[in-house]
Design a protein around this motif. Structure first.
Motif, PDB file in Angstrom:
ATOM      1  N   ALA A  84      38.821  35.897  33.599  1.00 34.52           N
ATOM      2  CA  ALA A  84      38.257  37.182  33.199  1.00 34.52           C
ATOM      3  C   ALA A  84      39.214  37.856  32.227  1.00 34.52           C
ATOM      4  CB  ALA A  84      38.038  38.072  34.424  1.00 34.52           C
ATOM      5  N   VAL A  85      38.677  38.371  31.135  1.00 38.63           N
ATOM      6  CA  VAL A  85      39.487  39.028  30.104  1.00 38.63           C
ATOM      7  C   VAL A  85      38.977  40.458  29.940  1.00 38.63           C
ATOM      8  CG1 VAL A  85      40.259  39.003  27.714  1.00 38.63           C
ATOM      9  CG2 VAL A  85      39.838  36.836  28.916  1.00 38.63           C
TER      10      VAL A  85
ATOM     11  N   LEU B  87      43.007  36.765  35.696  1.00 40.31           N
ATOM     12  CA  LEU B  87      42.645  37.996  35.007  1.00 40.31           C
ATOM     13  C   LEU B  87      43.664  38.254  33.905  1.00 40.31           C
ATOM     14  CD1 LEU B  87      41.088  40.630  34.567  1.00 40.31           C
ATOM     15  CD2 LEU B  87      42.440  41.655  36.432  1.00 40.31           C
ATOM     16  N   PHE B  88      43.169  38.310  32.671  1.00 37.76           N
ATOM     17  CA  PHE B  88      44.009  38.635  31.511  1.00 37.76           C
ATOM     18  C   PHE B  88      43.687  40.062  31.100  1.00 37.76           C
ATOM     19  CE2 PHE B  88      44.520  37.809  26.657  1.00 37.76           C
ATOM     20  CZ  PHE B  88      45.728  38.485  26.654  1.00 37.76           C
TER      21      PHE B  88
ATOM     22  N   GLN C 261      44.057  34.238  41.496  1.00 36.84           N
ATOM     23  CA  GLN C 261      45.365  33.629  41.748  1.00 36.84           C
ATOM     24  C   GLN C 261      46.460  34.211  40.867  1.00 36.84           C
ATOM     25  OE1 GLN C 261      45.243  29.268  41.691  1.00 36.84           O
ATOM     26  NE2 GLN C 261      43.033  29.353  42.030  1.00 36.84           N
ATOM     27  N   TRP C 262      46.069  34.616  39.651  1.00 30.66           N
ATOM     28  CA  TRP C 262      47.079  35.022  38.668  1.00 30.66           C
ATOM     29  C   TRP C 262      46.524  36.159  37.822  1.00 30.66           C
ATOM     30  CZ3 TRP C 262      47.447  31.989  33.523  1.00 30.66           C
ATOM     31  CH2 TRP C 262      48.384  32.577  32.674  1.00 30.66           C
ATOM     32  N   LEU C 263      47.337  37.175  37.623  1.00 36.42           N
ATOM     33  CA  LEU C 263      47.006  38.311  36.759  1.00 36.42           C
ATOM     34  C   LEU C 263      48.085  38.418  35.695  1.00 36.42           C
ATOM     35  CD1 LEU C 263      45.989  41.904  37.913  1.00 36.42           C
ATOM     36  CD2 LEU C 263      47.679  41.549  36.119  1.00 36.42           C
TER      37      LEU C 263
ATOM     38  N   LEU D 138      50.634  38.883  21.639  1.00 38.33           N
ATOM     39  CA  LEU D 138      50.315  39.090  23.047  1.00 38.33           C
ATOM     40  C   LEU D 138      49.358  38.012  23.558  1.00 38.33           C
ATOM     41  CD1 LEU D 138      49.860  42.969  23.157  1.00 38.33           C
ATOM     42  CD2 LEU D 138      51.722  41.638  24.170  1.00 38.33           C
ATOM     43  N   ILE D 139      48.395  37.648  22.735  1.00 32.38           N
ATOM     44  CA  ILE D 139      47.459  36.585  23.139  1.00 32.38           C
ATOM     45  C   ILE D 139      48.199  35.257  23.276  1.00 32.38           C
ATOM     46  CG2 ILE D 139      45.385  35.306  22.485  1.00 32.38           C
ATOM     47  CD1 ILE D 139      44.550  37.841  20.891  1.00 32.38           C
TER      48      ILE D 139
END
Length: 324
Positions: free
Chosen positions: A8-9, A48-49, A69-71, A293-294
């Protein structure tokens, strides 16, 4: 993982570049969403980005993050995601440490030079067509205390030393012979260090320990001629106390890139103070920063999807990435 991961972005007004996101899109289902759709996008998502790095939407959508799992946040500061449910979860949080270090260091040096050479005063005289000879200050030999000893503080220390300034640091733990700061004193010893500094630069992360670190007693401990530069977080400062210190001449000036309320209200007294420099939270925003950043995220995604340890993992107890 037997299926492709779901990423999810969260974006605000600007979508990430398709070209730069291609390494993720070829290996994952990518769900782009604004604030209103975050809960739906998080349902079943593994990653989640937060490309919208100033968002306040995550706590309200956290109920849908059961598979997360990861943000990753596209910022150095992680305070927008340091709410209790995220802290207490098993979700790994990473940030974009390293992108802004050099640009913010240059900003700090520019503001120090602007104070020393009174560039705002020269501009006012130019605008009034006034030829007035004046003397300026040197920065070589002046003392700079950098409050916050992470990568941005270190980059700033190196640049100020190169300009001839005497630099020291203030951080969580005291130490001597630091390669960038020389001497680092503990936060509890900050008042006596402030008394010796010509320039005080705030770059500390926002935590419960640093919130309102700069307040009436802190400003009272500074030299009357000291200048204060804040490129950390607005909430490091009790703004009313800063205004009072500037009005009373307790300190000589301030350069402020961050505020506890952003945008700074149009009727705020800081706008009209001639010894204050205001910028709109852009000290690190150099040309190309959004793309960088990307890239930090996509590089970390490659590590995550191939089972390598993630870079820039936040210690959720401390509220920042510990120094290596």
């Amino acid at each position: 993982m037997s299926r492709n991961p779901i990423v999810a972005v969260l974006h605000a007004h600007v979508l990430p570049s398709d070209e730069l996101m291609a390494p993720v899109a070829t290996r994952a289902e990518v769900r782009y969403t604004g604030k209103a759709g975050l809960s739906d996008a998080l349902d079943g998502a593994d990653v989640l980005f937060l490309y919208d790095f100033l968002t306040d939407a995550v706590p309200g959508a956290w109920h849908a993050a059961g598979s997360l799992q990861w943000l990753h946040i596209a910022a150095a500061g992680v305070d927008p995601v340091m709410f209790p449910e995220a802290r207490d979860s098993d979700v790994t949080i990473t940030n974009s440490r390293g992108v802004f270090d050099g640009a913010i260091a240059e900003y700090v040096l520019a503001q120090i030079l602007a104070f020393a050479k009174d560039l705002p005063g020269s501009l006012r005289l130019q605008q009034s067509h006034t030829w007035q000879h004046r003397e300026s200050e040197r920065i070589a030999g002046r003392t700079a205390l950098i409050v916050g000893t992470g990568p941005i503080g270190r980059a700033t220390a190196r640049l100020l030393r190169a300009a001839g300034m005497k630099v020291s640091g203030s951080g969580r733990t005291a130490r001597d012979a630091d390669p960038d700061f020389g001497t680092v004193t503990a936060t509890e010893d900050l008042p006596e260090q402030l008394a010796a500094a010509d320039y005080v630069i705030a770059v500390a992360p926002l935590t419960e320990q640093t919130r309102h670190l700069f307040r009436d007693t802190t400003f009272a401990a500074m030299k009357p001629g000291a200048r204060f530069v804040n490129v950390g977080r607005g909430e490091l400062v009790r703004t009313d106390d800063l205004v009072a210190a500037l009005r009373a001449g307790t300190i000589a000036g301030a350069a402020l890139d961050v505020f506890d309320t952003e945008p700074l209200p149009a009727d705020h007294p800081l706008w009209d103070m001639t010894n204050v420099s205001i910028t709109p939270h852009n000290s690190g925003d150099f040309a190309g920063w959004r793309d960088d950043l990307i890239t930090v995220f996509t590089d970390n995604f490659e590590r995550w999807v191939t089972g390598y340890p993630l870079e820039n993992v936040v210690d959720k107890h401390l509220g920042y990435v510990p120094s290596r």
